[in-house]
Design an enzyme around this catalytic site. Sequence first.
Site: not given
Ligand code: MRU
Length: 349
Positions: A45-47, A86, A195, A236, A247
């Site tokens: 996870r994480g963009a 997603r 997270q 994201d 998030k």
């Molecule tokens: O649902 P997630 O854990 O994938 O959400 C992640 C976030 O919102 C992060 O802040 C975002 O992806 C930036 S990651 C460098």
Amino acid sequence: MVETMRWEQGKLVLLDQTLLPNKIEWISCEDYLRVKLAIERLEVRGAPAIGAAAAFAMALGAREVADKPDFLGALDAVRADLITARPTAVNLAWAANLQYELATKLNKDDLPPFKIIKALEAKAEQIYANDIAINKRMGEYGADVLPDKAVVLTHCNAGALATCGWGTALGVIRSAYAQGKLQMVYADETRPLLQGARLTAFELYEDKIPVTLITDNMAAWTMRTKGINAVVVGADRIAANGDTANKIGTYGVALAAKAHGIPFYIAAPTSTFDFSISTGAQIPIEERQPDEVRRFRSEQTAPEGVEVFNPAFDVTPAELITGIITEYGVLRAPYVERIKELKDTLSTI
Ligand code: MRU
């Protein structure tokens, strides 16, 4: 620094982030559907990490459809399916589309599928390596805008775990720490999936970067009482006017920062910009399973069957954002103009 994924003998091996910080386990993905499932389950996870995983998934998918008479058509179906995993993080579609465009170009040049697969693997490895380099550049730009004795609040996890390494928001924090200007990071725990507690606190603590964990409802009070002098979060998807999806809870943090006169920064690579949408109102917001809110892991914490609203992201309006830290420097208002310039620069590279 923790590793999120590696490409090993034609398989994508992912760190299972749902088990952190209690267990370190790896998932071996031999086909694109296993990567798609890992993205849906937040095992990765994480963009930026989702983007890199999708690039490798396209190479796996290409291998699976290599003997189809319509190889490109079948690969396009893989791409279309993968990007449904997603909806909010634009890096997923960015990477899958990039890989599909590469395959289309090589197919036009009459390259056979096995050579196209090799090229997709190489491109995925390049996206992975570039992401780390980009984060380090972003980290330097971001550290420059932080004050000396920085006391930074962050939300969710935009660290090494959310990327291919170093991190975006946590990359800025890592660079500031390396320069000796970081005093403390306050990490929001980030309900409902924690997270911040499970990942941000874990990776900073492991790397001995000073971190204090707070629950989400402590953010405003912490700003008031603990000398927070900057907020840095990831993103994201960023619209052409600077509105930023991140998030769920980020919007509230931005409002609280504004009320306390604290600068609020987004740190994100250019692959997180969606130049095709003019405002944040066009960003699709993922809604996840109600049980993520009704339960904490297996334990029920709310009445069974109670109505739940569970958006995974929110959109912070551009006017609450002090600056957007990218690998090309820090963008500041007016965002429409600055983001248009960024888009023009990227089209010449
Ligand atoms: O649902 P997630 O854990 O994938 O959400 C992640 C976030 O919102 C992060 O802040 C975002 O992806 C930036 S990651 C460098």
